[in-house]
Write an enzyme that holds these catalytic residues in place. Structure first.
Site, short mmCIF file in Angstrom:
data_model
loop_
_atom_site.label_atom_id
_atom_site.label_comp_id
_atom_site.label_asym_id
_atom_site.label_seq_id
_atom_site.Cartn_x
_atom_site.Cartn_y
_atom_site.Cartn_z
N CYS A 194 -115.85 8.54 -34.85
CA CYS A 194 -116.14 7.11 -34.65
C CYS A 194 -114.83 6.41 -34.32
O CYS A 194 -113.89 6.42 -35.12
CB CYS A 194 -116.79 6.49 -35.88
SG CYS A 194 -116.93 4.69 -35.75
N CYS A 214 -113.79 3.70 -36.87
CA CYS A 214 -113.35 4.31 -38.14
C CYS A 214 -111.93 4.82 -38.00
O CYS A 214 -111.11 4.67 -38.91
CB CYS A 214 -114.28 5.45 -38.56
SG CYS A 214 -115.80 4.91 -39.39
N ASP A 260 -109.22 -7.07 -28.87
CA ASP A 260 -110.00 -6.22 -27.98
C ASP A 260 -109.09 -5.66 -26.89
O ASP A 260 -108.25 -6.36 -26.32
CB ASP A 260 -111.15 -7.02 -27.36
CG ASP A 260 -112.21 -6.11 -26.76
OD1 ASP A 260 -113.31 -6.04 -27.33
OD2 ASP A 260 -111.94 -5.48 -25.72
N HIS A 267 -118.12 2.57 -42.56
CA HIS A 267 -118.93 2.78 -41.36
C HIS A 267 -120.35 2.25 -41.55
O HIS A 267 -121.11 2.75 -42.37
CB HIS A 267 -118.98 4.27 -40.99
CG HIS A 267 -119.73 4.50 -39.72
ND1 HIS A 267 -119.13 4.38 -38.48
CD2 HIS A 267 -121.03 4.81 -39.48
CE1 HIS A 267 -120.03 4.61 -37.54
NE2 HIS A 267 -121.20 4.88 -38.11
N ASN A 278 -123.30 -7.13 -31.11
CA ASN A 278 -124.34 -6.42 -30.38
C ASN A 278 -124.90 -5.34 -31.28
O ASN A 278 -124.16 -4.62 -31.94
CB ASN A 278 -123.76 -5.81 -29.10
CG ASN A 278 -123.33 -6.86 -28.10
OD1 ASN A 278 -124.02 -7.83 -27.87
ND2 ASN A 278 -122.16 -6.68 -27.52
N GLY A 338 -126.49 -3.76 -25.26
CA GLY A 338 -125.32 -3.23 -24.56
C GLY A 338 -124.22 -2.76 -25.48
O GLY A 338 -123.09 -2.54 -25.05
N HIS A 394 -120.06 1.27 -34.20
CA HIS A 394 -119.52 0.87 -35.52
C HIS A 394 -119.58 -0.65 -35.51
O HIS A 394 -119.01 -1.28 -34.60
CB HIS A 394 -118.09 1.40 -35.69
CG HIS A 394 -117.43 1.03 -37.00
ND1 HIS A 394 -116.87 1.98 -37.85
CD2 HIS A 394 -117.22 -0.16 -37.60
CE1 HIS A 394 -116.34 1.37 -38.90
NE2 HIS A 394 -116.55 0.06 -38.77
N HIS A 436 -119.27 -4.36 -35.29
CA HIS A 436 -118.12 -5.21 -34.98
C HIS A 436 -118.61 -6.56 -34.50
O HIS A 436 -119.66 -6.65 -33.85
CB HIS A 436 -117.20 -4.56 -33.94
CG HIS A 436 -117.90 -4.13 -32.69
ND1 HIS A 436 -118.63 -2.97 -32.61
CD2 HIS A 436 -117.99 -4.73 -31.47
CE1 HIS A 436 -119.13 -2.85 -31.39
NE2 HIS A 436 -118.78 -3.91 -30.68
N HIS A 458 -117.44 -9.86 -32.27
CA HIS A 458 -116.49 -10.39 -31.29
C HIS A 458 -116.21 -11.85 -31.63
O HIS A 458 -117.15 -12.63 -31.80
CB HIS A 458 -117.09 -10.36 -29.88
CG HIS A 458 -117.48 -9.00 -29.38
ND1 HIS A 458 -116.71 -8.29 -28.48
CD2 HIS A 458 -118.56 -8.22 -29.63
CE1 HIS A 458 -117.31 -7.13 -28.19
NE2 HIS A 458 -118.44 -7.08 -28.88
P1 5GP Z 1 -119.64 -3.69 -27.71
O1 5GP Z 1 -120.07 -3.63 -26.28
O2 5GP Z 1 -119.90 -2.37 -28.43
O3 5GP Z 1 -120.20 -4.87 -28.45
O4 5GP Z 1 -118.08 -3.95 -27.70
C1 5GP Z 1 -117.12 -2.94 -27.80
C2 5GP Z 1 -115.78 -3.57 -27.55
O5 5GP Z 1 -114.77 -2.67 -27.97
C3 5GP Z 1 -115.51 -3.88 -26.08
O6 5GP Z 1 -115.24 -5.27 -25.92
C4 5GP Z 1 -114.30 -3.00 -25.73
O7 5GP Z 1 -113.41 -3.63 -24.84
C5 5GP Z 1 -113.69 -2.75 -27.09
N1 5GP Z 1 -112.98 -1.49 -27.21
C6 5GP Z 1 -113.42 -0.27 -26.80
N2 5GP Z 1 -112.50 0.67 -27.11
C7 5GP Z 1 -111.47 0.02 -27.72
C8 5GP Z 1 -110.22 0.48 -28.27
O8 5GP Z 1 -109.88 1.66 -28.26
N3 5GP Z 1 -109.41 -0.47 -28.82
C9 5GP Z 1 -109.74 -1.79 -28.84
N4 5GP Z 1 -108.88 -2.63 -29.39
N5 5GP Z 1 -110.93 -2.24 -28.34
C10 5GP Z 1 -111.77 -1.35 -27.79
ZN ZN Z 2 -117.24 4.04 -37.84
#
Ligand code: 5GP
Ligand code: ZN
Length: 113
Positions: free
Chosen positions: A4, A7, A30, A46, A87, A93, A98, A100, A102
């Site tokens: 993950c 994680c 991000d 997690h 999300n 999308g 995990h 999160h 925004h």
């Molecule tokens: P989701 O689409 O799952 O809601 O958002 C995932 C977010 O994680 C995206 O905005 C993407 O840019 C961010 N993200 C993906 N991989 C990484 C990473 O390795 N480090 C950081 N800081 N953000 C990441």
């Molecule tokens: Zn996780």
């Protein structure tokens, strides 16, 4: 949890640009920001998505919401406005499995995240 991404970030195994950390939560920038402020706030434990949270997580999730507010103040976007969004699942999308949140702001937000 093995394999993950968040994680691993929470454990410090993968570097991140941290803006807040304690025993339970981590906030970091991000990697591909969609706005001048784009911070991700995660529980360290997690939980794959909001749909998998339960009553026992209520205090933790409330803490994340208040942290989002405090980080918005620290980023100087409290007055201009900001968005906090999560999300959950395929239709949303969600890319990283995990939980999160925004925190987005610093410009007029359209239909993003
Ligand atoms: P989701 O689409 O799952 O809601 O958002 C995932 C977010 O994680 C995206 O905005 C993407 O840019 C961010 N993200 C993906 N991989 C990484 C990473 O390795 N480090 C950081 N800081 N953000 C990441
Ligand atoms: Zn996780």
């Amino acid at each position: 949890m093995e394999d993950c991404l968040f994680c691993k970030i929470a454990a410090g195994e993968i570097p991140s640009n941290k803006v807040y950390e304690d025993d339970e939560v981590l906030a970091f920038r991000d990697i591909s920001p969609k706005a001048p402020t784009h911070i991700l706030i995660i529980p360290k434990k997690h939980i794959a998505r909001l749909a998998d949270a339960d009553e026992a997580d209520a205090v933790l999730l409330a803490k994340i919401q208040i942290l989002a507010k405090l980080l918005a103040e620290a980023e100087g976007i409290a007055a201009s406005g900001y968005r906090v969004v999560t999300n959950s699942g395929e239709d949303s999308g969600q890319e990283v499995q995990h939980l999160h949140y925004h925190l987005l702001g610093g410009k007029k937000l359209g239909d993003i995240c």
